[in-house]
Design a protein around this motif. Structure first.
Motif, PDB file in Angstrom:
ATOM      1  N   PHE A  62     -50.570 -13.339  28.705  1.00 33.23           N
ATOM      2  CA  PHE A  62     -49.671 -12.305  28.384  1.00 33.23           C
ATOM      3  C   PHE A  62     -50.615 -11.000  28.227  1.00 33.23           C
ATOM      4  O   PHE A  62     -51.980 -11.147  28.003  1.00 33.23           O
ATOM      5  CB  PHE A  62     -48.889 -12.579  27.059  1.00 33.23           C
ATOM      6  N   GLY A  63     -50.115  -9.813  28.332  1.00 36.92           N
ATOM      7  CA  GLY A  63     -50.911  -8.581  28.090  1.00 36.92           C
ATOM      8  C   GLY A  63     -50.603  -7.870  27.023  1.00 36.92           C
ATOM      9  O   GLY A  63     -51.710  -7.341  26.633  1.00 36.92           O
ATOM     10  N   ALA A  64     -49.495  -7.909  26.097  1.00 37.57           N
ATOM     11  CA  ALA A  64     -49.314  -7.312  25.037  1.00 37.57           C
ATOM     12  C   ALA A  64     -48.463  -8.106  24.094  1.00 37.57           C
ATOM     13  O   ALA A  64     -48.792  -8.527  23.231  1.00 37.57           O
ATOM     14  CB  ALA A  64     -48.659  -5.975  25.389  1.00 37.57           C
ATOM     15  N   ASN A  65     -47.330  -8.523  24.673  1.00 38.93           N
ATOM     16  CA  ASN A  65     -46.390  -9.625  23.887  1.00 38.93           C
ATOM     17  C   ASN A  65     -45.700 -10.499  24.662  1.00 38.93           C
ATOM     18  O   ASN A  65     -45.449 -10.311  25.731  1.00 38.93           O
ATOM     19  CB  ASN A  65     -45.722  -8.648  22.995  1.00 38.93           C
ATOM     20  N   LEU A  66     -45.381 -11.729  23.948  1.00 35.80           N
ATOM     21  CA  LEU A  66     -44.751 -12.673  24.741  1.00 35.80           C
ATOM     22  C   LEU A  66     -43.926 -13.623  23.784  1.00 35.80           C
ATOM     23  O   LEU A  66     -44.416 -13.830  22.595  1.00 35.80           O
ATOM     24  CB  LEU A  66     -45.769 -13.587  25.152  1.00 35.80           C
ATOM     25  N   LYS A  67     -42.537 -13.904  24.186  1.00 39.01           N
ATOM     26  CA  LYS A  67     -41.753 -14.536  23.351  1.00 39.01           C
ATOM     27  C   LYS A  67     -41.780 -16.078  23.870  1.00 39.01           C
ATOM     28  O   LYS A  67     -41.232 -16.191  25.042  1.00 39.01           O
ATOM     29  CB  LYS A  67     -40.412 -14.027  23.407  1.00 39.01           C
ATOM     30  N   GLY A  68     -41.853 -17.091  22.987  1.00 41.75           N
ATOM     31  CA  GLY A  68     -41.717 -18.233  23.507  1.00 41.75           C
ATOM     32  C   GLY A  68     -40.613 -19.063  23.544  1.00 41.75           C
ATOM     33  O   GLY A  68     -39.494 -18.298  23.303  1.00 41.75           O
ATOM     34  N   THR A  69     -40.443 -20.197  23.789  1.00 39.87           N
ATOM     35  CA  THR A  69     -39.069 -20.759  24.055  1.00 39.87           C
ATOM     36  C   THR A  69     -38.768 -21.478  22.657  1.00 39.87           C
ATOM     37  O   THR A  69     -39.447 -22.279  22.059  1.00 39.87           O
ATOM     38  CB  THR A  69     -39.475 -21.911  24.825  1.00 39.87           C
TER      39      THR A  69
END
Length: 153
Positions: A62-69
């Motif tokens: 990810f570059g800035a933010n990421l939402k997981g499962t």
């Protein structure tokens, strides 16, 4: 007899053994999946799951933010172990946020820090049974954090 199926976004895979359904796993519909490019992704797979314990392996970029499962966990403590590499970042840490997915939306639990270069285990305790996911957040500085780890209780 074990039924095999290909994973694809949005697919549900059901495992059969002797005609009895023993479990099913849905692919990460919440994930920002991409191919082998340098774009954001979050992929996970089940390692163990029973009435008292669940463990998922995760791979992310990810570059800035990421939402997981969102994944199902029993009551108690949830742990995240993340081993991350990132070059050229403006900071040395990023946040791992624990969220709960429920029927009316999502609830923020809390955030903890992880190193952008290295490994750390963090835990959240006193949780009710439910569906939880990790959010990964770092400075939007043009660098890409990549890693792997586990999400378990």
């Amino acid at each position: 007899m074990i039924l095999k199926s290909l994973f694809k976004k949005g697919a549900i895979v059901t495992f059969l053994m002797g005609g009895i359904i023993i479990g099913s796993i849905s692919s990460p519909a919440y994930a920002n999946e991409t191919d082998s490019t340098n774009q954001d992704y979050y992929r996970d797979s089940i390692v163990t799951y029973d009435n008292t314990r669940a463990s998922y392996t995760i791979n992310y970029s990810f570059g800035a933010n990421l939402k997981g499962t969102p994944r199902s966990f029993s009551a108690g403590t949830i742990k995240a172990t993340l081993n991350t590499k990132c070059s050229g970042a403006a900071t040395t840490e990023f946040n791992g946020e624990l969220w709960r997915k429920n029927s009316v939306g999502e609830s923020f639990i809390s955030r903890q820090t992880f190193p952008l270069n290295g490994s750390r285990t963090r835990s959240w305790s006193g949780l009710n049974a439910g569906n939880y996911f990790l959010g990964l957040v770092k400075a939007n500085d043009g660098s890409t954090a990549k890693g792997s780890g586990t999400f378990s209780n």
